[in-house]
Design an enzyme around this catalytic site. Sequence first.
Site, mmCIF file in Angstrom:
data_model
loop_
_atom_site.group_PDB
_atom_site.id
_atom_site.type_symbol
_atom_site.label_atom_id
_atom_site.label_comp_id
_atom_site.label_asym_id
_atom_site.label_seq_id
_atom_site.Cartn_x
_atom_site.Cartn_y
_atom_site.Cartn_z
ATOM 1 N N ARG A 18 0.773 -1.150 0.178
ATOM 2 C CA ARG A 18 -0.033 0.216 0.000
ATOM 3 C C ARG A 18 0.978 1.246 0.022
ATOM 4 N NH1 ARG A 18 -4.720 -0.134 4.283
ATOM 5 N NH2 ARG A 18 -5.223 1.717 3.183
ATOM 6 N N CYS B 151 -1.511 6.341 8.830
ATOM 7 C CA CYS B 151 -1.836 4.843 8.228
ATOM 8 C C CYS B 151 -2.669 5.321 7.196
ATOM 9 C CB CYS B 151 -2.213 3.747 9.168
ATOM 10 S SG CYS B 151 -3.578 4.462 10.492
#
Length: 293
Positions: free
Chosen positions: A189, A250
């Site tokens: 990611r 995050c």
Amino acid sequence: MTGHASPLVDARELRDLLASPTPPVLLDVRWALSTGPDRGGFDDGHIPGARFVDLDAELAGPPGPGGRHPLPSAAAFAEAMRAAGIGATSTVVVYDAGPATAAARAWWLLRHHGHADVRVLDGGLARWVAEGLPLDSSDGGTHDDVSPARGDFRCGAVPPEGPGSVLDADDVLGCAARGVLIDARAPERFRGDAEPVDPVAGHIPGAVNRPTTANVRDDGTFLPADALRRQFDAIIGGIGGRPDEVAAYCGSGITAAHEVLALRIAGIPARLYPGSWSHWITDPARPVATGDG
């Protein structure tokens, strides 16, 4: 390691605390990104005396321009904590199913709002069960019953770490330039190879990748403080020596709190970018990077 009290409590220590004359308020924060709050798991079995806290409804505001899990308003958070039985002088212990990626959000929010006396069950419910300790399936964890009594929790003016516990979006790039901005997501990611949740792939320019999975052992308990310190110092040293500031983000600000918790265990103060990637990409003018750099 610096001389600070550990934010963790192990299962047997928690058992003894719960049996003491002044037991802690115990919050069950089981939640998963794919399935959301796990109230069903709580009903099937929880640590005796625990109160269930819905992460989506009580530890986050409504999704929208602030990201997928923006911070709740101070008023809403305070009401949820009072309903859970937390008072101004309460010792609080939080736990989730295992590695504390959800429980850390409650830990961080309580500290952010000035409540210093909060700890995280190391290894969560999985560790409690592995130690052979009992579970309770009685309906004692709803917020509208009479036991335990409502608390008198109020949001404080200054977090234990000081007023700078939050990294605002306007200072994200500056933090990355001056210090270390840690991206706590999975490497694929971070690189932008895959993005299963958010509409834009990649990472904030200048960030370094260190997934939260690196913080814990296979059983979900945290690595020792000295091991965490060595790992974080290696990241910091790799970009030119220890910086004046460290921050973490995050996908939506949940697991980044786990990174801040790990940094706290290591004795390194850090800020949290609460909106994280899901907030960053709401403004198309903000830059996006891909790859390892």
